[in-house]
Design a protein around this motif. Structure first.
Motif, PDB file in Angstrom:
ATOM      1  N   ASN A 192       0.807  -1.219   0.000  1.00  0.00           N
ATOM      2  CA  ASN A 192       0.000   0.000   0.000  1.00  0.00           C
ATOM      3  C   ASN A 192       0.837   1.263   0.000  1.00  0.00           C
ATOM      4  OD1 ASN A 192      -2.591  -0.790  -0.217  1.00  0.00           O
ATOM      5  ND2 ASN A 192      -2.955  -0.963   1.989  1.00  0.00           N
ATOM      6  N   PHE A 193       1.960   1.184   0.703  1.00  0.00           N
ATOM      7  CA  PHE A 193       2.783   2.383   0.846  1.00  0.00           C
ATOM      8  C   PHE A 193       3.809   2.535  -0.269  1.00  0.00           C
ATOM      9  CE2 PHE A 193       1.090   2.129   5.109  1.00  0.00           C
ATOM     10  CZ  PHE A 193       0.862   3.462   5.403  1.00  0.00           C
ATOM     11  N   THR A 194       4.074   1.450  -0.995  1.00  0.00           N
ATOM     12  CA  THR A 194       5.032   1.532  -2.097  1.00  0.00           C
ATOM     13  C   THR A 194       4.285   1.141  -3.374  1.00  0.00           C
ATOM     14  OG1 THR A 194       5.668  -0.766  -1.778  1.00  0.00           O
ATOM     15  CG2 THR A 194       6.942   0.882  -0.583  1.00  0.00           C
ATOM     16  N   ASP A 195       4.969   1.232  -4.491  1.00  0.00           N
ATOM     17  CA  ASP A 195       4.236   0.928  -5.718  1.00  0.00           C
ATOM     18  C   ASP A 195       4.384  -0.534  -6.156  1.00  0.00           C
ATOM     19  OD1 ASP A 195       6.773   1.591  -6.013  1.00  0.00           O
ATOM     20  OD2 ASP A 195       6.558   2.916  -7.754  1.00  0.00           O
ATOM     21  N   GLY A 196       5.130  -1.334  -5.380  1.00  0.00           N
ATOM     22  CA  GLY A 196       5.300  -2.735  -5.765  1.00  0.00           C
ATOM     23  C   GLY A 196       4.257  -3.638  -5.123  1.00  0.00           C
ATOM     24  N   LEU A 197       4.598  -4.919  -5.065  1.00  0.00           N
ATOM     25  CA  LEU A 197       3.689  -5.895  -4.486  1.00  0.00           C
ATOM     26  C   LEU A 197       3.967  -6.122  -3.002  1.00  0.00           C
ATOM     27  CD1 LEU A 197       3.677  -8.535  -7.338  1.00  0.00           C
ATOM     28  CD2 LEU A 197       1.742  -7.122  -6.599  1.00  0.00           C
ATOM     29  N   GLY A 198       4.985  -5.463  -2.504  1.00  0.00           N
ATOM     30  CA  GLY A 198       5.336  -5.648  -1.098  1.00  0.00           C
ATOM     31  C   GLY A 198       6.392  -6.722  -0.895  1.00  0.00           C
ATOM     32  N   PHE A 199       6.828  -7.356  -1.982  1.00  0.00           N
ATOM     33  CA  PHE A 199       7.942  -8.299  -1.882  1.00  0.00           C
ATOM     34  C   PHE A 199       9.235  -7.514  -2.001  1.00  0.00           C
ATOM     35  CE2 PHE A 199       4.733 -11.372  -3.471  1.00  0.00           C
ATOM     36  CZ  PHE A 199       4.860 -12.312  -2.456  1.00  0.00           C
ATOM     37  N   GLY A 200      10.038  -7.523  -0.959  1.00  0.00           N
ATOM     38  CA  GLY A 200      11.281  -6.775  -1.051  1.00  0.00           C
ATOM     39  C   GLY A 200      11.908  -6.569   0.310  1.00  0.00           C
ATOM     40  N   ALA A 201      12.956  -5.752   0.339  1.00  0.00           N
ATOM     41  CA  ALA A 201      13.749  -5.583   1.548  1.00  0.00           C
ATOM     42  C   ALA A 201      12.924  -5.041   2.716  1.00  0.00           C
ATOM     43  CB  ALA A 201      14.934  -4.657   1.268  1.00  0.00           C
ATOM     44  N   VAL A 202      12.047  -4.073   2.447  1.00  0.00           N
ATOM     45  CA  VAL A 202      11.330  -3.410   3.543  1.00  0.00           C
ATOM     46  C   VAL A 202      10.558  -4.428   4.376  1.00  0.00           C
ATOM     47  CG1 VAL A 202       9.675  -1.643   4.161  1.00  0.00           C
ATOM     48  CG2 VAL A 202      11.083  -1.363   2.147  1.00  0.00           C
ATOM     49  N   THR A 203       9.809  -5.293   3.692  1.00  0.00           N
ATOM     50  CA  THR A 203       9.022  -6.279   4.417  1.00  0.00           C
ATOM     51  C   THR A 203       9.949  -7.181   5.239  1.00  0.00           C
ATOM     52  OG1 THR A 203       7.662  -6.238   2.433  1.00  0.00           O
ATOM     53  CG2 THR A 203       7.086  -7.846   4.120  1.00  0.00           C
ATOM     54  N   ALA A 204      11.062  -7.564   4.632  1.00  0.00           N
ATOM     55  CA  ALA A 204      12.011  -8.422   5.346  1.00  0.00           C
ATOM     56  C   ALA A 204      12.593  -7.712   6.566  1.00  0.00           C
ATOM     57  CB  ALA A 204      13.142  -8.864   4.413  1.00  0.00           C
TER      58      ALA A 204
END
Lengths: 306, 267
Positions: free
Chosen positions: A150-162
Motif C-alpha cells: 500500500n505504501f510503495t508501488d510494488g507488491l510488497g515483496f522486497g527488503a522493507v518487508t524483510a
C-alpha cells in the motif's frame, strides 16, 4: 566420657579399587567424546562445504565470483555480489529497526519494570525466539506485505518487508543478551549514580549503557549473525530476485534464500557456486564470533586499565 | 586514643535535624523514634553492632532508601530547617547537596577524569570549567599527585584505596554541603584508611560529615560526635541509645548499654 562404638580400622591405607579407577577413566573419556563430537561436527561441515565450494573460487576466480554483478547460472555467469548486497541490505535494515527496539526492551526489563511485570515480559520476549521462522514468514506474507504494498508501488515483496520481520526476529537475541549485560553492571555503580543526583534516565544513558556497552555490542553482533543466517522468513517475503534492486521495496535475494531456491535443481558448476556461497556465509559468521571474542578481551583490558 | 584538637563549639548549628523517625522495610520495623541533631562542619559517627540500622538511618538523609520498594520513613528530617520528606521535594536535588561514599569503592567504569566530571556535567557545568573542577576535587581528595598524569585511565585500574578517594573526589566535585560515608574504610587497606581519615579531618572545615563505622577506634579517632544504635531483640526495631560528644561516649557513657558495647562486652 561415654565411649563411642569403635570403627574397625586397618593399619594400612586402603588403595583405590581397580573398578573405581576404571569407572573414573571411562567417565572422563565419555565426556571428552561428547565434547569432541561438537568440534568434529564443525570441522566436518567446514571441510565438506569447503571442498565442495572451493572450485567456485578456483574456476570462476575469487574476484569475479565475489564481485561479479550478475548471477545468471543458466548462462554460466556466477557473480554473487547482488546476493551479498541483498544480505547486507536486509541485515542492516533489520538491525536499524530492531536494535533500538531490543535495547529499549532490555533497559525496560533491567531498570524500569517491577519484578512482576518483568516476570511476564521477559518470557514473552524469549518466546519470540521460539516461534518457528516459517510462522514469521507467513505473518510477513499475509499481514505485512499488503501493508508495505500500500505504501510503495510494488507488491510488497522486497527488503522493507524483510526488515520488519527480521527486526522482530532479532529482538529476543539482542534484548535478552543486552539485559544480561545491563544486569551484570555492579549494583554499586547504579547506586553511586543515583547518589550523585542523577535521574533514572541519566543513570541509564550516562552510566549503565556505557558500562554495559561491550555486552550490548556483543548482543548486536550476535543479532547480526541471526539476521544473516535467517532463511525461511526472509525467503517468503523478499521476492527472490538476485539483482540489485531499484528501490527498497523491490524484490531482491540474499545468500541464504538463493541457496534454498536453487539447491533442488542446481547441478555442476551452479551447485558448486552454491557451496561457494555457503563458504562466504560460514566465514561471515565465523568473523562475527571472532569479533565477539575480541570485544570481550577488549573489555577485560580496559577494566584492568592497560 | 586522640580526640580532635579543636572541639566543635556547643552552639554549632544543626545541619540535619531528625525528630521521631521510624523506618520500615515493608512490614519490618527497622528503626523507631530516632531523634538526633547533626552539627554543621563536624564529623558525626554512627556506631553499633551489625544489623542495628545505622546504615539504614544514614540512607534516610539522602533518601537513597526511596530506591528500595516497600521502604518508608515516618517522622521528620530537616536539612537547614527544610523537611526533606515533604511533598514536592526532589530527591535528585537533595542528593546533589548530600553526597555519599559507600563501603565498596564504586567508581564508574570510565576514565578518572570522567568520574570526577560526572556530577558537574549533570548540573550542566561548561566544558571550559571542568578541568579546573576536576583538578581541585582530586586535590581535595589527596589524589591529584597520583593521578594527574593518568586522568584518561579507567577508574577501575586504580587500587581499592585510590578508588575510594576517587569516589570522594567525585562527590566533592559538586560541592556538597554534607558527605555521608557508609563504612568507607572497611573494604580497603590500612594505609589508605589512614589517608581517608586524614582527609576527613581536612574536609570538615568545609562540610558536614556523617560516617557509619564498625570500628570503634575509628569513630574515636575521626569524630566529634558519636551516636550509638542498638537493636536489643531480633525482629524489634533498633533505637538510638546514646548521642553525645565522642569524648563523652568513650570516656563516660551515660547508658549502661553504651558502656557494655564500647568496652567490648557484646556486639
Amino acid at each position: 566420657m561415654a565411649s563411642l562404638p569403635s570403627i574397625p580400622t586397618e593399619n594400612k591405607l586402603r588403595l583405590v579399587s581397580r573398578a573405581t579407577h576404571l569407572k573414573e577413566i571411562g567417565l572422563k573419556n565419555l565426556f571428552l567424546v561428547c565434547a569432541c563430537v561438537a568440534v568434529a561436527g564443525v570441522l566436518l561441515i567446514f571441510a565438506f562445504v569447503g571442498l565442495r565450494g572451493w572450485p567456485a573460487f578456483a574456476e570462476v576466480g575469487p574476484w569475479s565470483f565475489l564481485s561479479g554483478t550478475e548471477w545468471n547460472p543458466t548462462d554460466g555467469i556466477f557473480g554473487i555480489l547482488p546476493l551479498i548486497w541483498g544480505t547486507v541490505v536486509v541485515m542492516l535494515g533489520a538491525l536499524v529497526i530492531g536494535t533500538p527496539l531490543a535495547v529499549g526492551t532490555a533497559v525496560f526489563l533491567s531498570e524500569i519494570a517491577t519484578p512482576r511485570v518483568r516476570a511476564i515480559v521477559r518470557p514473552a520476549v524469549e518466546l519470540l525466539a521460539g516461534i518457528p521462522s516459517v510462522i514469521y514468514g507467513f505473518f510477513g506474507l499475509i499481514i505485512l506485505r499488503p501493508i508495505v504494498a500500500n505504501f510503495t508501488d510494488g507488491l510488497g515483496f522486497g527488503a522493507v518487508t524483510a526488515w520488519f520481520i527480521l527486526a522482530i526476529m532479532i529482538v529476543p537475541t539482542i534484548a535478552t543478551l543486552s539485559e544480561d549485560a545491563l544486569r551484570s553492571v555492579p549494583p554499586g555503580i547504579r547506586e553511586a549514580s543515583y547518589a550523585m543526583g542523577a535521574t533514572t534516565w541519566q543513570t541509564i544513558y550516562k552510566v549503565l549503557i556505557p558500562a554495559a556497552k561491550i555486552g550490548i555490542i556483543d548482543a548486536i553482533i550476535l543479532g547480526m549473525g541471526r539476521a544473516i543466517g535467517e532463511t525461511m522468513a526472509v525467503l517468503m517475503v523478499v521476492g527472490n530476485a538476485p539483482v540489485f534492486p531499484e528501490s527498497i521495496a523491490a524484490p531482491i535475494a540474499t545468500l541464504t534464500t538463493q541457496i534454498v531456491m536453487d539447491m533442488p535443481y542446481a547441478a555442476g558448476m551452479h551447485r558448486t557456486a552454491l557451496f561457494g556461497m555457503a563458504i562466504v556465509l560460514f566465514l561471515a559468521s565465523m568473523g562475527l564470533v571472532a569479533l565477539v571474542r575480541l570485544m570481550s578481551r577488549f573489555q577485560t583490558s580496559i577494566e584492568s586499565g592497560r | 586514643m586522640s580526640y580532635r584538637s579543636t572541639p566543635v563549639p556547643d552552639d554549632a548549628l544543626e545541619k540535619i535535624t531528625v525528630k521521631g523517625l521510624d523506618f520500615f522495610y515493608g512490614d519490618f520495623h527497622a528503626l523507631t523514634d530516632i531523634t538526633v541533631g547533626i552539627k554543621e562542619k563536624a564529623v558525626t559517627a554512627f556506631i553499633g553492632p551489625s544489623g542495628c540500622g545505622k546504615s539504614t538511618f544514614l540512607r534516610c538523609f539522602n533518601r537513597m532508601n526511596d530506591l528500595i520498594p516497600g521502604a518508608r520513613a515516618e517522622g521528620r528530617i530537616t536539612l537547614d530547617g527544610q523537611d526533606i520528606y515533604a511533598a514536592g521535594v526532589d530527591p535528585v536535588d537533595l542528593r546533589r547537596r548530600i553526597g555519599m561514599i559507600f563501603q565498596q569503592p564504586n567508581p564508574f567504569p570510565m576514565s578518572i577524569y570522567d568520574n570526577v566530571a560526572f556530577g558537574p556535567r549533570l548540573q550542566g557545568v561548561k566544558k571550559a570549567d571542568l578541568d579546573k573542577i576536576v583538578q581541585t576535587s582530586l586535590e581535595r581528595a589527596n589524589l591529584w599527585k597520583e593521578t594527574k598524569d593518568i586522568l584518561g585511565r579507567n577508574g577501575l585500574a586504580l587500587s581499592g584505596g585510590q578508588q575510594q578517594r576517587l569516589c570522594i573526589a567525585r562527590v566533592l566535585a559538586v560541592e556538597p554541603e554534607v558527605m555521608l560515608m557508609d563504612e568507607p574504610c572497611s573494604a580497603i587497606d590500612p594505609t589508605s584508611v589512614q589517608k581517608i581519615e586524614d582527609l576527613m579531618a581536612e574536609l570538615k572545615d568545609r562540610i558536614t560529615i556523617v560516617i557509619v563505622t564498625h570500628n570503634m577506634q575509628q569513630a574515636a579517632r575521626v569524630s566529634d560526635f558519636t551516636a550509638f544504635f542498638l537493636q536489643e531483640m531480633a525482629g524489634e526495631p533498633a533505637v538510638l541509645v546514646e548521642y553525645d560528644r565522642t569524648a563523652n561516649i568513650f570516656t563516660s557513657p551515660k547508658d549502661r548499654r553504651t558502656e557494655d558495647y564500647i568496652t567490648g562486652r557484646f556486639g
